[in-house]
Design a protein around this motif. Structure first.
Motif, mmCIF file in Angstrom:
data_model
loop_
_atom_site.group_PDB
_atom_site.id
_atom_site.type_symbol
_atom_site.label_atom_id
_atom_site.label_comp_id
_atom_site.label_asym_id
_atom_site.label_seq_id
_atom_site.Cartn_x
_atom_site.Cartn_y
_atom_site.Cartn_z
ATOM 1 N N ARG A 1 -48.810 -14.746 -28.639
ATOM 2 C CA ARG A 1 -48.572 -13.362 -29.025
ATOM 3 C C ARG A 1 -48.865 -12.454 -27.835
ATOM 4 O O ARG A 1 -49.890 -12.582 -27.175
ATOM 5 N N ALA A 2 -47.961 -11.521 -27.589
ATOM 6 C CA ALA A 2 -48.104 -10.615 -26.452
ATOM 7 C C ALA A 2 -48.954 -9.407 -26.795
ATOM 8 O O ALA A 2 -49.378 -8.680 -25.904
ATOM 9 N N PHE A 3 -49.218 -9.160 -28.072
ATOM 10 C CA PHE A 3 -49.932 -7.953 -28.461
ATOM 11 C C PHE A 3 -51.375 -7.955 -27.953
ATOM 12 O O PHE A 3 -51.926 -6.902 -27.652
ATOM 13 N N ILE B 1 -51.438 -6.467 -24.538
ATOM 14 C CA ILE B 1 -51.203 -5.024 -24.579
ATOM 15 C C ILE B 1 -52.491 -4.302 -24.944
ATOM 16 O O ILE B 1 -52.889 -3.327 -24.301
ATOM 17 N N GLN C 1 -48.974 -9.155 -18.166
ATOM 18 C CA GLN C 1 -47.677 -9.571 -18.707
ATOM 19 C C GLN C 1 -47.017 -10.634 -17.838
ATOM 20 O O GLN C 1 -46.268 -11.464 -18.356
ATOM 21 N N TYR D 1 -48.548 -13.829 -18.848
ATOM 22 C CA TYR D 1 -48.049 -14.264 -20.153
ATOM 23 C C TYR D 1 -46.924 -15.280 -19.978
ATOM 24 O O TYR D 1 -46.805 -16.212 -20.751
ATOM 25 N N GLU E 1 -40.606 -3.835 -21.960
ATOM 26 C CA GLU E 1 -41.135 -3.163 -23.140
ATOM 27 C C GLU E 1 -42.641 -3.392 -23.281
ATOM 28 O O GLU E 1 -43.379 -2.476 -23.639
ATOM 29 N N ARG E 2 -43.097 -4.598 -22.987
ATOM 30 C CA ARG E 2 -44.532 -4.879 -23.085
ATOM 31 C C ARG E 2 -45.325 -4.117 -22.040
ATOM 32 O O ARG E 2 -46.392 -3.566 -22.338
ATOM 33 N N SER F 1 -48.006 -1.149 -22.847
ATOM 34 C CA SER F 1 -49.365 -1.219 -22.295
ATOM 35 C C SER F 1 -49.701 0.048 -21.525
ATOM 36 O O SER F 1 -50.773 0.630 -21.702
#
Length: 96
Positions: free
Chosen positions: A10-12, A15, A57, A60, A68-69, A73
């Protein structure tokens, strides 16, 4: 042909980590920097948060929605530092 990852991370979390770093940096600036230099140091902290957002990121390891990520952030860090600077401004007009 590339196979999709089975369970992408998960990228959240990355962020939110940048947002937390912005809050920590703003708090440290509030405690250790004289009042006349705080705004300048908040700009430096935002620049470091942008670099941190890119680093997180990139670590990641997925190219999908990279921009977008990083933008989310950076925007979150700017909002966090903006709220902290609003607190600095309000604290400066309150008599001691």
């Amino acid at each position: 042909m590339d196979l999709p990852p089975l369970a992408p991370r998960r990228a959240f979390g990355g962020i939110v980590a940048v947002w937390v770093a912005a809050a920590v940096a703003g708090t440290i600036i509030g405690f250790f920097v004289p009042a006349e230099w705080r705004i300048a140091w908040l700009g430096v902290a935002l620049g470091l948060c942008v670099v941190l957002a890119f680093a997180v990121q990139l670590a990641y390891g997925r190219s999908q929605a990279f921009v977008e990520r990083v933008a989310l952030s950076t925007l979150g860090a700017a909002i966090v530092l903006g709220v902290i600077s609003l607190g600095f401004g309000l604290a400066s007009i309150v008599p001691r």
